[in-house]
Design an enzyme around this catalytic site. Structure first.
Site, PDB file in Angstrom:
ATOM      1  N   TYR A 102      55.773  37.975   2.974  1.00  0.00           N
ATOM      2  CA  TYR A 102      56.843  37.383   4.035  1.00  0.00           C
ATOM      3  C   TYR A 102      56.506  37.484   5.460  1.00  0.00           C
ATOM      4  CZ  TYR A 102      61.298  36.774   6.675  1.00  0.00           C
ATOM      5  OH  TYR A 102      62.132  36.505   7.537  1.00  0.00           O
TER       6      TYR A 102
ATOM      7  N   SER B 195      60.269  31.363  11.274  1.00  0.00           N
ATOM      8  CA  SER B 195      61.112  30.991  10.045  1.00  0.00           C
ATOM      9  C   SER B 195      60.927  29.589   9.800  1.00  0.00           C
ATOM     10  CB  SER B 195      62.635  31.411  10.452  1.00  0.00           C
ATOM     11  OG  SER B 195      62.744  32.796  10.389  1.00  0.00           O
TER      12      SER B 195
ATOM     13  N   VAL C 235      61.959  32.190  15.408  1.00  0.00           N
ATOM     14  CA  VAL C 235      62.080  33.156  16.934  1.00  0.00           C
ATOM     15  C   VAL C 235      60.714  33.083  17.571  1.00  0.00           C
ATOM     16  CG1 VAL C 235      63.787  34.505  15.842  1.00  0.00           C
ATOM     17  CG2 VAL C 235      61.451  35.226  15.483  1.00  0.00           C
TER      18      VAL C 235
ATOM     19  N   LYS D  70      59.773  28.811   6.367  1.00  0.00           N
ATOM     20  CA  LYS D  70      60.662  29.088   5.428  1.00  0.00           C
ATOM     21  C   LYS D  70      60.927  27.629   4.510  1.00  0.00           C
ATOM     22  CE  LYS D  70      63.023  33.011   7.325  1.00  0.00           C
ATOM     23  NZ  LYS D  70      64.366  33.341   8.025  1.00  0.00           N
TER      24      LYS D  70
ATOM     25  N   TYR E 293      70.768  28.910  11.364  1.00  0.00           N
ATOM     26  CA  TYR E 293      71.651  30.078  11.407  1.00  0.00           C
ATOM     27  C   TYR E 293      73.089  29.714  11.946  1.00  0.00           C
ATOM     28  CZ  TYR E 293      66.796  31.324  11.425  1.00  0.00           C
ATOM     29  OH  TYR E 293      65.608  31.382  11.567  1.00  0.00           O
TER      30      TYR E 293
HETATM   31  N1  GLN Z   1      59.809  37.136  11.079  1.00  0.00           N
HETATM   32  C1  GLN Z   1      61.297  36.668  11.318  1.00  0.00           C
HETATM   33  C2  GLN Z   1      62.145  37.721  10.900  1.00  0.00           C
HETATM   34  O1  GLN Z   1      62.120  38.092   9.544  1.00  0.00           O
HETATM   35  C3  GLN Z   1      61.932  35.517  11.196  1.00  0.00           C
HETATM   36  C4  GLN Z   1      63.117  35.098  12.086  1.00  0.00           C
HETATM   37  C5  GLN Z   1      63.536  33.865  12.616  1.00  0.00           C
HETATM   38  O2  GLN Z   1      62.135  33.221  12.861  1.00  0.00           O
HETATM   39  N2  GLN Z   1      64.482  33.575  12.736  1.00  0.00           N
HETATM   40  O3  GLN Z   1      63.105  38.370  11.663  1.00  0.00           O
END
Ligand code: GLN
Length: 304
Positions: A188, A63, A258, A66, A240
């Site tokens: 994505y 993420s 993650v 993003k 989050y």
């Molecule tokens: N690729 C992961 C997902 O879409 C990214 C989530 C994350 O890093 N928090 O679930």
């Protein structure tokens, strides 16, 4: 400030915490990551780079990607993006569906999965080859051509993308996804599967510390106001349902993934990347959060 000594001390003091937390396993390719790895890298606007531990080992940025996609889209379409995505913390897990229905398919912010899917959808409308454009953007930020998508991770994530597919189809029913959902999920999952190390990541966030200008080539990527806004959204939404706690502990705008990476920065000064794959229950690197809290405490500097 002797950043090398600061991060070496933290790395040494936290040796016993290596392996804490739980490696993400809902993407099978990530579950194989060795939880004992721990790296820290600091990059300063003055041109310094300091590293310790596994700062040269590549991992899945997940993420953290993003931030890059959002910066690209914001740089192109500006305030128009706020018609499709909000800028409030969600207080929910990163892949939550609950708010979307009563908020009519407009995700709370660009850093939860739903919001990031909208941003990637806009990226696809802007570029014929969005994956290549994103890789080129990141390469120019960190000055390293060796940035690529780990196809094994991307495939693994595509094969377990039911929840992200659900989010995308649901938003499409509200008209907030414009492109084909299968292609969107492919882009994505590919952006999440980009491999970088802590040194690449700390350098690549320096454009935010530099108020929107890439310090490597002087190119303005975001206006000062856009850079401020992106930093504010990172501070309030980058972790989050742990965003408030991270701001409380580290006092920095940042973004986690993650894969166990976290990148944060001090405007006008530096950026720092930490990698430790074990996650806390919110999906943020357990040791990463502790490291950043300790870092701002030790250097007596944060945005506050
Ligand atoms: N690729 C992961 C997902 O879409 C990214 C989530 C994350 O890093 N928090 O679930």
């Amino acid at each position: 400030m002797d950043y090398q000594r600061v991060i070496e001390n933290i790395h040494k003091d936290f040796q016993s915490k290596k392996g804490c937390g739980k490696v993400a396993d809902y993407i099978p390719a990530l579950a194989e990551t060795d939880p004992m790895q721990y790296g820290i890298s600091v990059a300063t606007l003055e041109g310094g780079q300091y590293e310790v531990g596994d700062a040269c080992k590549k991992f899945s940025i997940q993420s953290i990607s993003k931030v890059f996609t959002f910066a690209m889209v914001m740089g192109h379409i500006g305030d128009e993006i706020w018609e499709s995505v909000g800028r409030e913390p969600s207080g929910n897990p990163f892949n939550s569906l609950v708010q979307l229905e009563y908020e009519h398919g407009i995700p709370r912010n660009p850093f939860i999965n739903a919001g990031a899917l909208v941003v990637t959808d806009r990226l696809m409308s802007l570029y014929d080859r969005p994956k290549e454009a994103l890789l080129d953007f990141i390469r120019s930020l960190c000055g390293n051509a060796d940035i690529y998508i780990d196809q094994r991770v991307a495939k693994s994530e595509r094969e377990h993308a039911d929840r992200n597919m659900a989010l995308a189809y649901f938003m499409k029913s509200f008209g907030n996804i414009k492109n084909d959902v299968d292609t969107l999920i492919d882009v994505y999952c590919s952006q999440c599967a980009i491999s970088m190390n802590c040194n690449d990541l700390s350098k690549s966030f320096l454009f935010l510390a530099n108020h929107g200008v890439n310090p490597l080539n002087g190119e303005r990527l975001l206006t000062i106001s856009q850079a401020k806004r992106l930093g504010a959204v990172m501070l309030t939404c980058g972790f989050y349902d742990e965003s408030g706690d991270f701001a409380f502990r580290a006092g920095l705008p940042g973004k986690s993934g993650v894969g166990g990476g976290i990148v944060a920065y001090i405007p006008g000064n530096l950026s720092i990347a930490v990698w430790s794959p074990g996650l806390n229950p919110h999906g943020n690197s357990l040791l990463g959060v502790e490291t950043l809290e300790r870092f701002t405490t030790d250097i007596s500097n944060s945005i506050f």
